[in-house]
Design a protein around this motif. Structure first.
Motif, short mmCIF file in Angstrom:
data_model
loop_
_atom_site.label_atom_id
_atom_site.label_comp_id
_atom_site.label_asym_id
_atom_site.label_seq_id
_atom_site.Cartn_x
_atom_site.Cartn_y
_atom_site.Cartn_z
N GLN A 244 0.81 -1.21 0.00
CA GLN A 244 0.00 0.00 0.00
C GLN A 244 0.85 1.26 0.00
O GLN A 244 0.72 2.13 -0.87
N LEU B 225 4.08 1.63 -0.47
CA LEU B 225 5.01 1.69 -1.61
C LEU B 225 4.34 2.36 -2.80
O LEU B 225 4.88 3.27 -3.42
N ARG B 226 3.11 1.91 -3.11
CA ARG B 226 2.41 2.48 -4.26
C ARG B 226 1.97 3.91 -4.00
O ARG B 226 2.07 4.77 -4.86
N GLU B 227 1.48 4.17 -2.81
CA GLU B 227 1.07 5.53 -2.47
C GLU B 227 2.21 6.51 -2.74
O GLU B 227 2.01 7.59 -3.30
N LYS B 228 3.42 6.12 -2.36
CA LYS B 228 4.56 7.02 -2.50
C LYS B 228 5.12 7.06 -3.91
O LYS B 228 5.64 8.10 -4.35
N LEU B 229 5.05 5.93 -4.61
CA LEU B 229 5.59 5.92 -5.97
C LEU B 229 4.66 6.61 -6.96
O LEU B 229 5.11 7.27 -7.89
N TRP B 230 3.36 6.45 -6.75
CA TRP B 230 2.41 7.05 -7.68
C TRP B 230 2.11 8.51 -7.36
O TRP B 230 1.59 9.24 -8.19
N GLY B 231 2.43 8.93 -6.16
CA GLY B 231 2.18 10.33 -5.81
C GLY B 231 3.44 11.17 -5.97
O GLY B 231 4.50 10.65 -6.27
N ILE B 232 3.31 12.47 -5.83
CA ILE B 232 4.51 13.29 -5.81
C ILE B 232 4.53 14.11 -4.53
O ILE B 232 3.49 14.42 -3.95
N GLU B 233 5.71 14.42 -4.11
CA GLU B 233 5.93 15.05 -2.82
C GLU B 233 7.08 16.03 -3.00
O GLU B 233 8.08 15.69 -3.64
N PRO B 234 6.96 17.25 -2.48
CA PRO B 234 8.05 18.20 -2.68
C PRO B 234 9.35 17.73 -2.01
O PRO B 234 9.32 17.15 -0.94
N VAL B 235 10.46 18.00 -2.68
CA VAL B 235 11.76 17.63 -2.14
C VAL B 235 12.35 18.84 -1.41
O VAL B 235 12.32 19.95 -1.94
#
Lengths: 227, 227
Positions: free
Chosen positions: A85, A87-97
């Motif tokens: 869950q 893993l996919r949430e983070k790979l499919w989403g984007i998050e500011p660096v």
DNA sequence: CAAGCGATAGTCAACGTTGAATAAAAAGTA
DNA sequence: TACTTTTTATTCAACGTTGACTATCGCTTG
């Protein structure tokens, strides 16, 4: 941070059954302390938290001689679900660096145009050095004889390639902006320039590049016979 | 994190005398919650810590009516020294940047080649959209009439430019690596591919892009009359 | 005019992170 | 052999972060 939790969960899933120290060693071999900012203390805490959350379970607690007891873990069904869950949430989403440099950069006008330009050129040099190390690293990974295999997975190599290209970009940016700063195009206050000596003073207090030997040791595992 | 501390110290130095909520508002107008991951709770804690450390001092604690008391701060000589010191330490040094995506990416092989490729293309699309917003933002900053001034300092614009270029790089990377994944060049396990439906399921659970209105409001301050 | 909502201004308990401490075995060194 | 250093394996108290909460004022809206 979720990164800590996912990293631990993913590693236990991969290496199970494992005890904390082994997870730690794997993370160290990945150089994760650098690029994921994860520290030993957090690993042990993470293992315990994941266990109380029902994502991991204790396999055994073996004691050899008088050495500290080693607790071994394995993932539960719930843990597997959370892993997939998150893993996919983070790979499919984007998050500011967050680039901490740019936090400090917000206050760059304080330096004045001269020191700002010197600082940017120094930065360009430091990053260039790092980039060269990356390139050397990629070179080894590429030309490692394919039979023994260079143990560096393709997707990790690709990540390294992006990081290297990003460094090139940054170096160019530093040099371009240094010129603009000098030309007074950034509106930095000219009064606050610092003397050559002050700059030299600061330069001396700066942490140098990470020892190349450190980097190489993390590589050793994959290319031991390459030398 | 030092970023929190420096940001607060730098803002108090700039706006002094100020109370917590004003620092907070300034940070919000900078969109700092996004790019510096600083939250309200940390600001108030930071102010208190900096005060007990002798870097800030309380100017006054005024109470208007029955509203919560506002405590105003100003930097001390020690605070000024620390600011100058830390600012240079961080600007002249380099520090690895953590991109949380690459933590998750470490486990990308779990997805299998098909989902990995789909994920990367989705990512390319999301980042492209963000990039366009950045470009629009820069456009406004550029063409803002120079008399009223677009209130976006040159060095911030440059930072935004680098961020935009880095996005372009990332988009290209995603597309290139997606192809490699599909061609089985990354050694991802083929067994674990997921059906179209599963992918659609995950896609639905992903947070969408930050509301364009949010971004624009942070701009308003500088370009109010531009519309 | 009452109800609702956002802005103002900040506190706090719960949680995660981290550097330092512990302690014994193994490995290196003189 | 005796000494030091490194590795193994983990715990823990102190500190920073955060979401949730409190409480008032002012403005809109039905």
């Amino acid at each position: 941070m979720w990164t800590t939790r996912l990293l631990i969960l993913g590693l236990v899933r991969w290496l199970q059954p494992v005890h904390g120290y082994d997870v730690l060693k794997e993370l160290t071999s990945w150089n994760a302390e650098d690029w994921a900012k994860i520290k030993p203390g957090s690993v042990y805490h993470g293992l315990k938290k994941l266990t109380t959350d029902g994502c991991l379970e204790v396999v055994s607690t073996e004691q050899v001689d008088k050495r500290p007891a080693r607790t071994s873990y394995r993932v539960t069904a719930k843990g597997e679900t959370e892993f997939q869950q998150v893993l996919r949430e983070k790979l499919w989403g984007i998050e500011p660096v967050v680039d901490p440099f740019f936090v400090a950069w917000s206050f760059a006008p304080v330096l004045g145009p001269r020191e700002a330009a010197a600082m940017l050129r120094n930065r360009a040099a430091l990053i260039t050095a790092q980039m060269r190390q990356n390139l050397a690293w990629l070179d080894v990974a590429d030309s490692g004889d394919p039979t023994a295999g260079s143990f560096i997975p393709g997707h990790v190599q690709e990540a390294m390639r992006l990081a290297t290209d990003a460094m090139r970009l940054t170096v160019d940016w530093c040099e371009r902006v240094a010129v603009r700063a000098e030309n007074g195009e950034l509106g930095f206050d000219d009064e606050r320039g610092y003397s050559e000596e002050t700059i030299e003073h600061w330069r001396r207090h700066i942490r140098t590049l990470p020892d190349p030997a450190t980097l190489r040791s993390s590589l050793r595992r994959g290319v031991d016979e390459g030398e």
